[in-house]
Structure formats: structure tokens, C-alpha cells
Design a protein around this motif. Structure first.
Motif, PDB file in Angstrom:
ATOM      1  N   ASN A 146       0.823  -1.219   0.000  1.00 36.29           N
ATOM      2  CA  ASN A 146       0.000   0.000   0.000  1.00 36.29           C
ATOM      3  C   ASN A 146       0.856   1.267   0.000  1.00 36.29           C
ATOM      4  O   ASN A 146       0.351   2.360   0.239  1.00 36.29           O
ATOM      5  CB  ASN A 146      -0.987   0.017   1.171  1.00 36.29           C
ATOM      6  N   GLU A 147       2.162   1.093  -0.270  1.00 34.35           N
ATOM      7  CA  GLU A 147       3.115   2.201  -0.409  1.00 34.35           C
ATOM      8  C   GLU A 147       3.062   3.168   0.780  1.00 34.35           C
ATOM      9  O   GLU A 147       3.027   4.387   0.627  1.00 34.35           O
ATOM     10  CB  GLU A 147       2.864   2.954  -1.722  1.00 34.35           C
ATOM     11  N   THR A 148       3.083   2.593   1.967  1.00 29.53           N
ATOM     12  CA  THR A 148       2.982   3.383   3.192  1.00 29.53           C
ATOM     13  C   THR A 148       4.062   2.965   4.186  1.00 29.53           C
ATOM     14  O   THR A 148       4.355   1.776   4.332  1.00 29.53           O
ATOM     15  CB  THR A 148       1.598   3.202   3.843  1.00 29.53           C
ATOM     16  N   PHE A 149       4.649   3.960   4.859  1.00 27.22           N
ATOM     17  CA  PHE A 149       5.588   3.714   5.950  1.00 27.22           C
ATOM     18  C   PHE A 149       4.823   3.714   7.268  1.00 27.22           C
ATOM     19  O   PHE A 149       3.930   4.547   7.477  1.00 27.22           O
ATOM     20  CB  PHE A 149       6.659   4.804   6.003  1.00 27.22           C
ATOM     21  N   TYR A 150       5.208   2.810   8.161  1.00 25.66           N
ATOM     22  CA  TYR A 150       4.616   2.718   9.486  1.00 25.66           C
ATOM     23  C   TYR A 150       5.730   2.804  10.530  1.00 25.66           C
ATOM     24  O   TYR A 150       6.811   2.243  10.362  1.00 25.66           O
ATOM     25  CB  TYR A 150       3.878   1.392   9.676  1.00 25.66           C
ATOM     26  N   MET A 151       5.453   3.514  11.621  1.00 26.57           N
ATOM     27  CA  MET A 151       6.327   3.490  12.793  1.00 26.57           C
ATOM     28  C   MET A 151       5.457   3.092  13.979  1.00 26.57           C
ATOM     29  O   MET A 151       4.515   3.781  14.341  1.00 26.57           O
ATOM     30  CB  MET A 151       6.982   4.851  13.028  1.00 26.57           C
ATOM     31  N   ILE A 152       5.778   1.951  14.552  1.00 25.01           N
ATOM     32  CA  ILE A 152       5.010   1.407  15.675  1.00 25.01           C
ATOM     33  C   ILE A 152       5.918   1.385  16.892  1.00 25.01           C
ATOM     34  O   ILE A 152       7.119   1.113  16.791  1.00 25.01           O
ATOM     35  CB  ILE A 152       4.461   0.005  15.322  1.00 25.01           C
ATOM     36  N   THR A 153       5.365   1.722  18.061  1.00 26.43           N
ATOM     37  CA  THR A 153       6.192   1.834  19.261  1.00 26.43           C
ATOM     38  C   THR A 153       5.319   1.715  20.502  1.00 26.43           C
ATOM     39  O   THR A 153       4.093   1.631  20.404  1.00 26.43           O
ATOM     40  CB  THR A 153       6.956   3.176  19.262  1.00 26.43           C
ATOM     41  N   VAL A 177      -1.630   9.794  16.124  1.00 26.46           N
ATOM     42  CA  VAL A 177      -1.439   8.484  16.748  1.00 26.46           C
ATOM     43  C   VAL A 177      -2.682   7.607  16.611  1.00 26.46           C
ATOM     44  O   VAL A 177      -3.808   8.068  16.807  1.00 26.46           O
ATOM     45  CB  VAL A 177      -1.090   8.670  18.240  1.00 26.46           C
ATOM     46  N   TYR A 178      -2.464   6.350  16.243  1.00 27.88           N
ATOM     47  CA  TYR A 178      -3.491   5.312  16.345  1.00 27.88           C
ATOM     48  C   TYR A 178      -3.135   4.451  17.557  1.00 27.88           C
ATOM     49  O   TYR A 178      -2.100   3.766  17.552  1.00 27.88           O
ATOM     50  CB  TYR A 178      -3.527   4.437  15.088  1.00 27.88           C
ATOM     51  N   LYS A 179      -3.952   4.500  18.566  1.00 27.35           N
ATOM     52  CA  LYS A 179      -3.704   3.726  19.776  1.00 27.35           C
ATOM     53  C   LYS A 179      -4.120   2.279  19.556  1.00 27.35           C
ATOM     54  O   LYS A 179      -5.200   1.997  19.016  1.00 27.35           O
ATOM     55  CB  LYS A 179      -4.483   4.329  20.955  1.00 27.35           C
ATOM     56  N   LEU A 180      -3.281   1.326  19.971  1.00 26.13           N
ATOM     57  CA  LEU A 180      -3.497  -0.094  19.693  1.00 26.13           C
ATOM     58  C   LEU A 180      -3.969  -0.831  20.939  1.00 26.13           C
ATOM     59  O   LEU A 180      -3.503  -0.555  22.050  1.00 26.13           O
ATOM     60  CB  LEU A 180      -2.202  -0.711  19.162  1.00 26.13           C
ATOM     61  N   ASP A 228      -6.335   0.209  11.131  1.00 25.06           N
ATOM     62  CA  ASP A 228      -5.100   0.392  11.897  1.00 25.06           C
ATOM     63  C   ASP A 228      -5.297  -0.042  13.341  1.00 25.06           C
ATOM     64  O   ASP A 228      -5.123   0.712  14.300  1.00 25.06           O
ATOM     65  CB  ASP A 228      -4.596   1.829  11.806  1.00 25.06           C
ATOM     66  N   GLN A 229      -5.641  -1.338  13.472  1.00 24.80           N
ATOM     67  CA  GLN A 229      -5.916  -1.923  14.778  1.00 24.80           C
ATOM     68  C   GLN A 229      -5.711  -3.430  14.699  1.00 24.80           C
ATOM     69  O   GLN A 229      -5.930  -4.046  13.641  1.00 24.80           O
ATOM     70  CB  GLN A 229      -7.353  -1.622  15.205  1.00 24.80           C
ATOM     71  N   VAL A 230      -5.243  -4.018  15.813  1.00 25.58           N
ATOM     72  CA  VAL A 230      -5.147  -5.475  15.851  1.00 25.58           C
ATOM     73  C   VAL A 230      -6.551  -6.081  15.847  1.00 25.58           C
ATOM     74  O   VAL A 230      -7.524  -5.429  16.278  1.00 25.58           O
ATOM     75  CB  VAL A 230      -4.353  -5.956  17.081  1.00 25.58           C
ATOM     76  N   ILE A 231      -6.650  -7.291  15.345  1.00 24.03           N
ATOM     77  CA  ILE A 231      -7.937  -7.969  15.275  1.00 24.03           C
ATOM     78  C   ILE A 231      -8.166  -8.738  16.580  1.00 24.03           C
ATOM     79  O   ILE A 231      -7.376  -9.616  16.947  1.00 24.03           O
ATOM     80  CB  ILE A 231      -7.987  -8.929  14.068  1.00 24.03           C
ATOM     81  N   ALA A 232      -9.196  -8.346  17.294  1.00 23.97           N
ATOM     82  CA  ALA A 232      -9.481  -8.931  18.610  1.00 23.97           C
ATOM     83  C   ALA A 232      -9.562 -10.444  18.532  1.00 23.97           C
ATOM     84  O   ALA A 232     -10.167 -11.020  17.614  1.00 23.97           O
ATOM     85  CB  ALA A 232     -10.790  -8.363  19.156  1.00 23.97           C
ATOM     86  N   GLY A 233      -8.919 -11.117  19.498  1.00 22.56           N
ATOM     87  CA  GLY A 233      -8.961 -12.569  19.582  1.00 22.56           C
ATOM     88  C   GLY A 233      -7.991 -13.295  18.684  1.00 22.56           C
ATOM     89  O   GLY A 233      -7.923 -14.529  18.713  1.00 22.56           O
ATOM     90  N   SER A 234      -7.185 -12.549  17.900  1.00 22.16           N
ATOM     91  CA  SER A 234      -6.259 -13.211  16.965  1.00 22.16           C
ATOM     92  C   SER A 234      -4.882 -13.450  17.569  1.00 22.16           C
ATOM     93  O   SER A 234      -3.995 -13.957  16.888  1.00 22.16           O
ATOM     94  CB  SER A 234      -6.116 -12.371  15.691  1.00 22.16           C
ATOM     95  N   ASP A 235      -4.673 -13.091  18.842  1.00 21.83           N
ATOM     96  CA  ASP A 235      -3.343 -13.182  19.434  1.00 21.83           C
ATOM     97  C   ASP A 235      -2.947 -14.615  19.743  1.00 21.83           C
ATOM     98  O   ASP A 235      -3.782 -15.462  20.076  1.00 21.83           O
ATOM     99  CB  ASP A 235      -3.252 -12.334  20.699  1.00 21.83           C
ATOM    100  N   LYS A 236      -1.644 -14.862  19.635  1.00 22.44           N
ATOM    101  CA  LYS A 236      -1.092 -16.197  19.883  1.00 22.44           C
ATOM    102  C   LYS A 236       0.356 -16.063  20.341  1.00 22.44           C
ATOM    103  O   LYS A 236       1.116 -15.247  19.815  1.00 22.44           O
ATOM    104  CB  LYS A 236      -1.147 -17.032  18.597  1.00 22.44           C
TER     105      LYS A 236
END
Length: 581
Positions: A146-153, A177-180, A228-236
């Protein structure tokens, strides 16, 4: 025909004239007051920082060589990405403001700082954070799909936690900011060829399953690029503990995921940011695992060598990989260069090494032997560091007249630089806050990192303090409770230069001396390993020492704790609490 003006119209005109005249007089008076008030502010000019480390004098560069670290001083936790021939690198910034310095290169040798990712208060909420809180372990990545730079922290301040910002062009600034919605620290994004996105990060084990102190896990989440958010319940959980949990590995963190030859590679730091620090790697057929550790882990460390080795580099780890010129891989990582007392004053720095990825697993070339200060430049590249705006390394001198736009290497703590700094053709004026350097709030201080073990920094100060509560000068700062203040203040009708040492919040006056402030005074701090000296000159030629040689112990992370390096500050306050005896 004469124009007849009624009394009412005449009164209106006269009233308007008087009103405008009054406004002009008022504005003129206010302008004069502001001009006078600004003229009384501390004026800093002619800042010169000079590094003179023996390791660089003993190891001059050949035409085809460059130095590592590539970023000296407190530039820890590097992360790197690439778009075409453009490379971008970011670092942790903790409570510094602006936050997350960002550098650009076309060749991995010559770097220019292009600004900061988090450059406005809406993105950075560190005004009440400790010096080692704030921004942890930023990870930058380019998504070619998608030709986009992301900085996550992780922003450990302002109730933000894990967050992401993005841009189409790092030269033109970053989004809000997008809060995660997940806990833990050290997140990194990975974009797969099928368009899916994932976040990997450090976290604690599931509740009740912690086996020992330092037991951590690496988790993965699916990431929704539209929201721009994690998908709930997908964590492992994809790594539990580290390479071999039976050996009780500590602090698995700083994960990055890569894909090569259809395989998924997860590279992490292990052992904690200290003497046991290392970089390890795992492989899987799926981004969600199971992940198998490489048989030759660690792939980077300096932990196995004699502690008294010459030109020691230590604590190597927290790495990120990028494909460099000609298809050759390189890795950036943090390391430290302690002084002769084995203390860490200059902080964790950004190093680089070539990486051999000809086999199944990548290995840092010469990353498992004592590190050398010099590397070969990639084929066809010329080392231009310190020239044409490229960031310097090795032994260098940085001169700043402080009469133009502030260089990116100047930072504030907990608040914007422009809230207290005013640049003019004469130099930099600082509008002093009531908060002094010991406060856990924004202070009116402009900081430059200490970048060498042996250095001196000199600045010219024109200032006449109006009361005992006013002070301006230099500060050497590890944190609010560990620092030296070297400045001009007042007692009665006399002016003094004073040196104060603060250790663990307890302050002691090292020395003070009456001084004439009719002319500008030059202030200087010089460091040689653990020995620091504070000098001043009233004639611009001859320097006099104040307080003798003092210990830099309180400016080290060994004594003060935390994650930052020593910083040299141009400082002013109206809340001075140093009482001249």
C-alpha cells in the motif's frame, strides 16, 4: 456644496481616532516591554562540541572504510527499513521532545537526520514522564503493497501504550497516533505477500504461568490495515521464554519478522539490555508458528569475552535487518562503549555490521568476536560522513552559532523546544521556566548528547540574573535526580558562578566564585572517561577551572540507572534553589 458633519458623526470620528491612537500607543508600549523583556533573557551563542576519543586517533580510516557506531551517543534500539534506494532508521527517544529521531541514507554509510517522527504535542504525551519512560523501541517498516511507511512503538506516558503512526513520505511528516488495543512492549509490524499484516511484540506469559523472573513471551496478532488496529482474539504466543526455556532465558524482546525463500524468520533480543544481551533467531513455515530456533544461536553477542579487553564494545543486541546495496544484508543494533571505570555515560549507540544470509539463518559477520571500530564500505560507496549535512562520526567537531533554525540534534525533555527557545541573529535566548532541572516536568533546557568518552563542550552566555531565583548556564544531565549544574546566579548585589552536584536527589555545592557579568562568559565542560571538569572564561581566551576534577559517576547508567545517555544542556530557570554560601 459643503459637506455638513453632524455632532454625532464628529464625535464618532474623534472617538475612533482616540481609540486607534490609544491602541497604537498601547501596542508600542507593549512591544517596547516585550523587546526589553526579551533582551534580558539569557543569550547563548557559539556552541562548540569537540570529540577526541583515542580509539579513532589510533584507527584512522582508509579510503574504503567507515566507523561503527554510525550514530554515537544516546541513539539506542535502532530499526531500519528500505524503499528502493532510500533507507530510513529510527531510535528510541524516551522523554526527549521531539521524539523518535529519523535518519535517511542511500548507502547505509552516509546518514542525514531528516527530523523526528513524533514532533508535536498531539503525538507525544511525555510532560510528566521520567527520563527513561516515554518512547520505547520504535520499529519502522515500509509496506510495499500500500506504499505506506509505518512506525510502531510503545509510549509509556500519557495513557497511550502501544501505538502506530504512518506516512506516504517520511520527509513530509507523520500522521496522528493510532492507539493499539494490546499490552506488552516492543511491537513490530510485518506485511506478508498475500496482503495480510501482523504485529509481533513482547508480553508477559499467560496469568499464572510465569516460571521465573524475566520470563517473557513473543506474541503475534493479525492487523487490520483499514482500521489500523489489531484484530481482537487473533493473538497467539509464538515464542515462550526464548531459545531454550529449560535454561530460563530472560527478556525475550524487540522482535522483528522477515520472509525469505518462503520461510518466516523471527529475530529477537534475548538476555536483557546489559552484559548478557544477544540476538537470536527462529524459523517457521507460517507467521503463526511453530517457530524453531536456529541451532547456532545467538547470531550476535559480545558477552563471552574478557571484561578488560581493549576498545570494548558490549551489550550488543536489539537488532534489525535490511537488504543493502548489491543484495547484501546488513544489521543495525545497539551496543555500548564503557569508559575506563567500566561506566556507561554516553549511552547505547547505533552500530552496523554486514550479515551473511547465504545459509538458512542469518549471522552477523564478526558479531561473535570482539568488535572492531572500522568496516569496509559497500562496493562503489564513498564515505562522506561529516560532509554536506551527513551526520558525523569518529572524532569530530560540531559548531553551532545558535542564530538560525535549531539543528535536529538539539532536543528538549518532556516538552517542545519552541515553548522556551527564541532564535535571533544574536543567538539563542531561553525563556526560563519556574521549574528547575530537578523537576519531573518540562524544563527550559536545550540538550545535546555526549557522543564521546573524551570531549569538551563550550558555549558563550550573556546574562545578568535579576535575583537569587534566576540561573542560567550548562547542565550535565543523566536524569532529574542525577546531574551537574554549572551556571550564573546572584546573591544580593553580587553575581556568582556556581557548580552543584545532585546525586539521587541530594544536592551539594561543589564550588562557587564571585564573577563579573558585564561581558559574556564562556562556559565549558570537558570529560575524559570518568573525570569531568567545569571551566569558565571572562576574556574569551583564558579558562579558569571551578571545583577541580569531579567524578562522572552520577552521569552513568551504572549509578543513575535508566536507559539514556549523558546530555549537555543549555539551561535557564527562575526556580533556582542553589543557595550561595
Amino acid at each position: 456644496m459643503k459637506t455638513v458633519v453632524s455632532r454625532f458623526e464628529l464625535i464618532k470620528k474623534v472617538s475612533a481616532f482616540l481609540l486607534v491612537s490609544g491602541m497604537v500607543c498601547s501596542l508600542s508600549t507593549n512591544a517596547q516591554k516585550n523587546k526589553k523583556g526579551q533582551k534580558d533573557l539569557p543569550l547563548f551563542s557559539q556552541f562548540v562540541y569537540k570529540g577526541n576519543d583515542k580509539i579513532y586517533a589510533d584507527n584512522p580510516l582508509g579510503k574504503d572504510e567507515f566507523y561503527s557506531p554510525i550514530l554515537q551517543g544516546c541513539y539506542p534500539d535502532p530499526s531500519i527499513t528500505r524503499k528502493g534506494n532510500d533507507y530510513y532508521l529510527v531510535n528510541s527517544s524516551f522523554a526527549m521532545f521531539p521524539g523518535v529521531p529519523i535518519f535517511h541514507s542511500n548507502d547505509l554509510v552516509n546518514w542525514k537526520q531528516i527530523g523526528h517522527v513524533l514532533d508535536r504535542p498531539s503525538q507525544l504525551k511525555v510532560e510528566k514522564s521520567g527520563i527513561s519512560a516515554g518512547i520505547y523501541a520504535p520499529a519502522i517498516v515500509y509496506n510495499q503493497y500500500n506504499e505506506t511507511f509505518y512506525m510502531i512503538t510503545t509510549q509509556i506516558a500519557g495513557g497511550i501504550g502501544n501505538m502506530v503512526v504512518k506516512t506516504k513520505d517520511p520527509m513530509k511528516g507523520w500522521s496522528e497516533v493510532y492507539k493499539l488495543n494490546f499490552a506488552g512492549i516492543d511491537p513490530a509490524l510485518f506485511f506478508d505477500e498475500d496482503g495480510k499484516a501482523y504485529v509481533v511484540h513482547n508480553d508477559g506469559p499467560d496469568k499464572g504461568k510465569e516460571l521465573y523472573n524475566g520470563h517473557r513471551v513473543i506474541k503475534i496478532w493479525e492487523y487490520d490495515l483499514e482500521k489500523d488496529q489489531v484484530i481482537a482474539g487473533s493473538d497467539k504466543i509464538i515464542v515462550d521464554g526464548g531459545v531454550d526455556i529449560t535454561q530460563k532465558p530472560i527478556w525475550i524482546e524487540g522482535p522483528h519478522m522477515y520472509k525469505k525463500n518462503g520461510k518466516y524468520y523471527l529475530m529477537c533480543a534475548e538476555g536483557g539490555t546489559g552484559g548478557w544481551h544477544s540476538e537470536v533467531i527462529f524459523v517457521s513455515d507460517s507467521p503463526k508458528g511453530p517457530f524453531k530456533p536456529a541451532p547456532s544461536n545467538p547470531i550476535l553477542t559480545q558477552r563471552y569475552f574478557p571484561p578488560n579487553r581493549k576498545d570494548k564494545v558490549d551489550w550488543a543486541g536489539h537488532a534489525d535487518l535490511v537488504e543493502g546495496p548489491g543484495g547484501k544484508y546488513y544489521g543495525v543494533f545497539l551496543g555500548i562503549r564503557p569508559n575506563d571505570k567500566n561506566r556507561v555515560n554516553i549511552g547505547r549507540e547505533t552500530f552496523i555490521l554486514p550479515v551473511d544470509w547465504s545459509g538458512e539463518f542469518p549471522v552477523f559477520e564478526n558479531g561473535l568476536v570482539p568488535m572492531k571500530p572500522k568496516l569496509k564500505v559497500p562496493a562503489g560507496i564513498t564515505n562522506r560522513t561529516g560532509e554536506a549535512g551527513f551526520f558525523p562520526n569518529g572524532n569530530f567537531t560540531f559548531k553551532d552559532e545558535l542564530n538560525g533554525p535549531l539543528d535536529f540534534r538539539w532536543v528538549g525533555i518532556r516538552g517542545p523546544r519552541d515553548s522556551f527557545s527564541v532564535v535571533s541573529k544574536e543567538g539563542l535566548r531561553i525563556k526560563p521556566f519556574a521549574a528547575n532541572i530537578k523537576a519531573n516536568t518540562p524544563t527550559s533546557t536545550l540538550f545535546h548528547r555526549q557522543q564521546h568518552i573524551t570531549f569538551d563542550a563550550t558555549v558563550t552566555l550573556k546574562y545578568v540574573p535579576a535575583s537569587e531565583k534566576e540561573l542560567a548556564g550548562l547542565v550535565c544531565y543523566q536524569k532529574e535526580s542525577f546531574n551537574y549544574v554549572f551556571g550564573l546566579t546572584r546573591k544580593g548585589e553580587s553575581y556568582y558562578i556556581v557548580l552543584e552536584r545532585t546525586e539521587n536527589g541530594k544536592s551539594t555545592i561543589v564550588a562557587s566564585k564571585q564573577i563579573d557579568v558585564k561581558k559574556p562568559v564562556q562556559l565549558q565542560v570537558s570529560g575524559n572517561h570518568d573525570d569531568y571538569r567545569f571551566n569558565y572564561s571572562v576574556d574569551g581566551v583564558n579558562f579558569e577551572n571551578l571545583g577541580g576534577t569531579v567524578s562522572g559517576d552520577i552521569l552513568s547508567t551504572n549509578v543513575a540507572g535508566g536507559f539514556t545517555g549523558q546530555m549537555i544542556g543549555l539551561y535557564a530557570t527562575t526556580g533556582n534553589d542553589i543557595v550561595i554560601p
